[in-house]
Design an enzyme around this catalytic site. Structure first.
Site, PDB file in Angstrom:
ATOM      1  N   LYS A  44       0.850  -1.200   0.000  1.00  0.00           N
ATOM      2  CA  LYS A  44       0.000   0.000   0.000  1.00  0.00           C
ATOM      3  C   LYS A  44       0.883   1.246   0.000  1.00  0.00           C
ATOM      4  O   LYS A  44       2.098   1.149   0.236  1.00  0.00           O
ATOM      5  CB  LYS A  44      -0.929  -0.024   1.219  1.00  0.00           C
ATOM      6  CG  LYS A  44      -0.211  -0.008   2.560  1.00  0.00           C
ATOM      7  CD  LYS A  44      -1.202  -0.055   3.704  1.00  0.00           C
ATOM      8  CE  LYS A  44      -0.473  -0.086   5.040  1.00  0.00           C
ATOM      9  NZ  LYS A  44      -1.326   0.224   6.167  1.00  0.00           N
ATOM     10  N   ARG A 142     -10.599   0.164  14.790  1.00  0.00           N
ATOM     11  CA  ARG A 142     -10.438   0.866  13.516  1.00  0.00           C
ATOM     12  C   ARG A 142     -11.495   0.308  12.571  1.00  0.00           C
ATOM     13  O   ARG A 142     -12.515   0.922  12.377  1.00  0.00           O
ATOM     14  CB  ARG A 142      -9.006   0.656  13.001  1.00  0.00           C
ATOM     15  CG  ARG A 142      -8.629   1.484  11.828  1.00  0.00           C
ATOM     16  CD  ARG A 142      -7.123   1.490  11.575  1.00  0.00           C
ATOM     17  NE  ARG A 142      -6.550   0.205  11.222  1.00  0.00           N
ATOM     18  CZ  ARG A 142      -5.288   0.041  10.829  1.00  0.00           C
ATOM     19  NH1 ARG A 142      -4.463   1.070  10.754  1.00  0.00           N
ATOM     20  NH2 ARG A 142      -4.829  -1.149  10.519  1.00  0.00           N
ATOM     21  N   HIS A 172      -5.966  -6.969  13.507  1.00  0.00           N
ATOM     22  CA  HIS A 172      -4.683  -6.246  13.469  1.00  0.00           C
ATOM     23  C   HIS A 172      -4.282  -5.887  14.898  1.00  0.00           C
ATOM     24  O   HIS A 172      -5.085  -5.341  15.658  1.00  0.00           O
ATOM     25  CB  HIS A 172      -4.864  -4.976  12.624  1.00  0.00           C
ATOM     26  CG  HIS A 172      -3.579  -4.298  12.266  1.00  0.00           C
ATOM     27  ND1 HIS A 172      -2.536  -4.949  11.650  1.00  0.00           N
ATOM     28  CD2 HIS A 172      -3.169  -3.015  12.432  1.00  0.00           C
ATOM     29  CE1 HIS A 172      -1.543  -4.087  11.451  1.00  0.00           C
ATOM     30  NE2 HIS A 172      -1.896  -2.916  11.925  1.00  0.00           N
ATOM     31  N   ARG A 225       1.277 -10.496   7.263  1.00  0.00           N
ATOM     32  CA  ARG A 225       1.167  -9.346   6.343  1.00  0.00           C
ATOM     33  C   ARG A 225       2.417  -8.493   6.552  1.00  0.00           C
ATOM     34  O   ARG A 225       2.549  -7.786   7.550  1.00  0.00           O
ATOM     35  CB  ARG A 225      -0.103  -8.531   6.658  1.00  0.00           C
ATOM     36  CG  ARG A 225      -1.382  -9.351   6.629  1.00  0.00           C
ATOM     37  CD  ARG A 225      -2.611  -8.473   6.848  1.00  0.00           C
ATOM     38  NE  ARG A 225      -2.594  -7.761   8.114  1.00  0.00           N
ATOM     39  CZ  ARG A 225      -3.139  -8.191   9.252  1.00  0.00           C
ATOM     40  NH1 ARG A 225      -3.740  -9.366   9.288  1.00  0.00           N
ATOM     41  NH2 ARG A 225      -3.080  -7.461  10.351  1.00  0.00           N
ATOM     42  N   TYR A 267      13.109  32.098   3.078  1.00  0.00           N
ATOM     43  CA  TYR A 267      11.957  32.842   3.593  1.00  0.00           C
ATOM     44  C   TYR A 267      12.226  33.331   5.015  1.00  0.00           C
ATOM     45  O   TYR A 267      12.761  32.589   5.839  1.00  0.00           O
ATOM     46  CB  TYR A 267      10.703  31.950   3.598  1.00  0.00           C
ATOM     47  CG  TYR A 267      10.172  31.674   2.212  1.00  0.00           C
ATOM     48  CD1 TYR A 267       9.664  32.707   1.430  1.00  0.00           C
ATOM     49  CD2 TYR A 267      10.172  30.395   1.698  1.00  0.00           C
ATOM     50  CE1 TYR A 267       9.171  32.457   0.152  1.00  0.00           C
ATOM     51  CE2 TYR A 267       9.678  30.136   0.419  1.00  0.00           C
ATOM     52  CZ  TYR A 267       9.179  31.176  -0.340  1.00  0.00           C
ATOM     53  OH  TYR A 267       8.690  30.931  -1.600  1.00  0.00           O
ATOM     54  N   CYS A 314      11.922  25.084   1.302  1.00  0.00           N
ATOM     55  CA  CYS A 314      10.905  25.630   0.403  1.00  0.00           C
ATOM     56  C   CYS A 314      10.141  24.476  -0.255  1.00  0.00           C
ATOM     57  O   CYS A 314      10.479  23.305  -0.060  1.00  0.00           O
ATOM     58  CB  CYS A 314      11.536  26.480  -0.682  1.00  0.00           C
ATOM     59  SG  CYS A 314      12.711  27.697  -0.091  1.00  0.00           S
ATOM     60  N   MET A 315       9.164  24.811  -1.080  1.00  0.00           N
ATOM     61  CA  MET A 315       8.372  23.764  -1.716  1.00  0.00           C
ATOM     62  C   MET A 315       9.230  22.875  -2.631  1.00  0.00           C
ATOM     63  O   MET A 315       9.067  21.660  -2.677  1.00  0.00           O
ATOM     64  CB  MET A 315       7.227  24.379  -2.522  1.00  0.00           C
ATOM     65  CG  MET A 315       6.266  23.346  -3.069  1.00  0.00           C
ATOM     66  SD  MET A 315       4.974  24.067  -4.073  1.00  0.00           S
ATOM     67  CE  MET A 315       3.726  24.398  -2.881  1.00  0.00           C
ATOM     68  N   ASP A 316      10.168  23.490  -3.340  1.00  0.00           N
ATOM     69  CA  ASP A 316      10.929  22.731  -4.344  1.00  0.00           C
ATOM     70  C   ASP A 316      12.443  22.758  -4.142  1.00  0.00           C
ATOM     71  O   ASP A 316      13.177  22.150  -4.912  1.00  0.00           O
ATOM     72  CB  ASP A 316      10.637  23.303  -5.737  1.00  0.00           C
ATOM     73  CG  ASP A 316       9.191  23.671  -5.888  1.00  0.00           C
ATOM     74  OD1 ASP A 316       8.370  22.742  -5.802  1.00  0.00           O
ATOM     75  OD2 ASP A 316       8.875  24.868  -6.034  1.00  0.00           O
TER      76      ASP A 316
HETATM   77  C1  LIG Z   1      -3.864  -4.197   8.385  1.00  0.00           C
HETATM   78  C2  LIG Z   1      -2.383  -4.079   8.195  1.00  0.00           C
HETATM   79  N1  LIG Z   1      -1.654  -5.195   8.108  1.00  0.00           N
HETATM   80  C3  LIG Z   1      -0.328  -5.167   7.919  1.00  0.00           C
HETATM   81  C4  LIG Z   1       0.351  -3.969   7.818  1.00  0.00           C
HETATM   82  C5  LIG Z   1       1.841  -3.984   7.606  1.00  0.00           C
HETATM   83  O1  LIG Z   1       2.483  -3.460   8.718  1.00  0.00           O
HETATM   84  P1  LIG Z   1       4.083  -3.374   8.757  1.00  0.00           P
HETATM   85  O2  LIG Z   1       4.480  -2.349   7.799  1.00  0.00           O
HETATM   86  O3  LIG Z   1       4.376  -2.982  10.149  1.00  0.00           O
HETATM   87  O4  LIG Z   1       4.588  -4.733   8.415  1.00  0.00           O
HETATM   88  C6  LIG Z   1      -0.361  -2.783   7.921  1.00  0.00           C
HETATM   89  C7  LIG Z   1       0.358  -1.506   7.848  1.00  0.00           C
HETATM   90  O5  LIG Z   1       0.052  -0.499   8.397  1.00  0.00           O
HETATM   91  C8  LIG Z   1      -1.767  -2.827   8.112  1.00  0.00           C
HETATM   92  O6  LIG Z   1      -2.507  -1.715   8.203  1.00  0.00           O
END
Ligand SMILES: Cc1ncc(COP(=O)(O)O)c(C=O)c1O
Length: 388
Positions: A44, A142, A172, A225, A267, A314-316
């Protein structure tokens, strides 16, 4: 060859992504798992800033079982390139977008009977089996199906819906203490055992992220995960062994000038020179997510020597004090983030300075910054999101 690969770098601010180091970190994780434990590679947030398409490619080549993302658009981005790998959306998908997810063979996380019924109807309409994971609320508060006296009958109903394949169940960890994590694990397992007593077996039960995997071998279940650890973010226990940093954020000096005592920089002239000072300008700023919060705190590394950020970022662009590196010149390479504390700027150092966690520092690097993929010390591909 992936579509969005170019062979020349058009900007002199970039991140290097070392895929050999990613593979190494993944192998360190595998050493901690039983051979049958699956891994969902968490990609992600553009693979925590590393570029999800190319990270996914490397993970698939390394036998990852599943990819995991937060939302539908991240899943679709990956599906365009990879038609077969299971992709799990771990977050919420709005009901009116579920059809699109099913059409693209995305595995959907749900936590209500209502969404399961919608998915079953979509499956019927498209003549498809819809693969789902149910997220259980065990304390994080959550997302998740709340555990109450109805939960087993709700899951039973979901399980019996037509066109639904209940592949997974997860929760989680909040990672507050070992005791609270144990309570979360037991709450999940209690639901699973009650379902098993009714003949409902969930093939992929999962609870551990990177930290959970490292500290709780007894909770690995069917899948972990894995996110941050793959990208080289070390856990505090370091039981995973020494990881390798995957991302190095780099730029090149664009101008060098000398200023006199009393002259300001940037700035508000928030930096005023106390003596003759050599100022270097860098073509990177907070829009690249060289964070503004590093103003007055950040340092960069030029050939093993440190130079502090001066003036407001700055921004850039931003400015550095090169007085102690007088030989530095336009075009010299500058490390903003990555590597070790001697030759680079560690992720831990930056996160500590701006009082945030290490995942945030990695994941916010803007898409304006091209990614250069490196394998066995050789560049293999450049992704410039603005040009490709
Ligand atoms: C539901 C869930 N599982 C697994 C992970 C992976 O976590 P990590 O990066 O600590 O391995 C995340 C990351 O935030 C998550 O939200």
């Amino acid at each position: 060859m992936l579509k969005n690969c170019t062979d020349s770098l058009m900007r002199n601010t970039w991140v290097e992504i070392d895929l050999s180091n990613l593979e190494y970190n993944l192998s360190q994780a595998r050493k901690m798992l039983k051979s049958k434990t699956k891994i969902a590679g968490v990609v992600k947030a553009n693979a925590y800033g590393h570029g999800s398409i190319h990270i996914a490619k490397a993970l698939i080549e390394n036998g990852i079982d599943m990819l995991a993302v937060a939302c539908l658009t991240e899943a679709i981005e990956l599906r365009k390139y990879y038609s077969d790998i299971p992709i799990l959306i771990m977050g919420y998908t709005p009901s009116d977008k579920l059809k699109f997810a099913v059409q693209n063979n995305i595995t959907i996380t749900i936590f209500s009977l209502e969404q399961a019924i919608i998915l079953s109807d979509i499956g019927e309409m498209l003549n498809k089996e819809v693969t789902i994971h149910i997220k259980i609320e065990t304390g994080f508060n959550r997302l998740g199906l709340k555990i109450d006296s109805n939960i087993i009958s709700i899951i039973e109903k979901i399980y019996n819906l037509k066109n639904i394949r209940l592949e997974g169940m997860f929760t989680h960890f909040a990672l507050k203490t070992k005791e609270t994590d144990k309570i979360q694990y037991e709450l999940l397992m209690n639901v699973i055992h009650k379902l098993e007593a009714k003949g409902i077996y969930i093939p992929i039960k999962h609870i551990c992220d990177s930290i959970g995997m490292v500290i709780y071998p007894e909770y690995h279940l069917d899948m972990i995960r894995l996110g941050s650890l793959m990208y080289g973010v070390q856990t505090s226990s370091k039981k995973e062994g020494s990881l390798r940093s995957v991302m190095t954020f780099k730029t090149e000096i664009s101008q060098v000038k000398e200023i006199q005592a009393g002259e300001g920089v940037g700035y508000d002239y928030s930096f005023v020179a106390k003596k003759k000072t050599i100022v270097g300008t860098l073509p990177v700023g907070y829009a690249d997510e060289y964070m503004r919060a590093l103003t007055g705190k950040g340092e960069v590394n030029i050939n093993g020597k440190r130079a502090p950020i001066i003036g407001k970022i700055c921004m850039d662009q931003c400015m550095i004090d090169l007085t102690n590196i007088p030989y530095a010149k336009v075009g010299d390479e500058v490390i903003l983030l990555g590597g070790n504390s001697k030759d680079g700027i560690t992720l831990d150092e930056v996160a500590e300075k701006i009082n945030t966690n290490r995942n945030e520092v990695l994941s916010v690097i803007s898409r304006r910054v091209p990614r250069v993929y490196i394998k066995k010390s050789k560049p293999i591909c450049i992704v410039d999101y603005l040009l490709d």
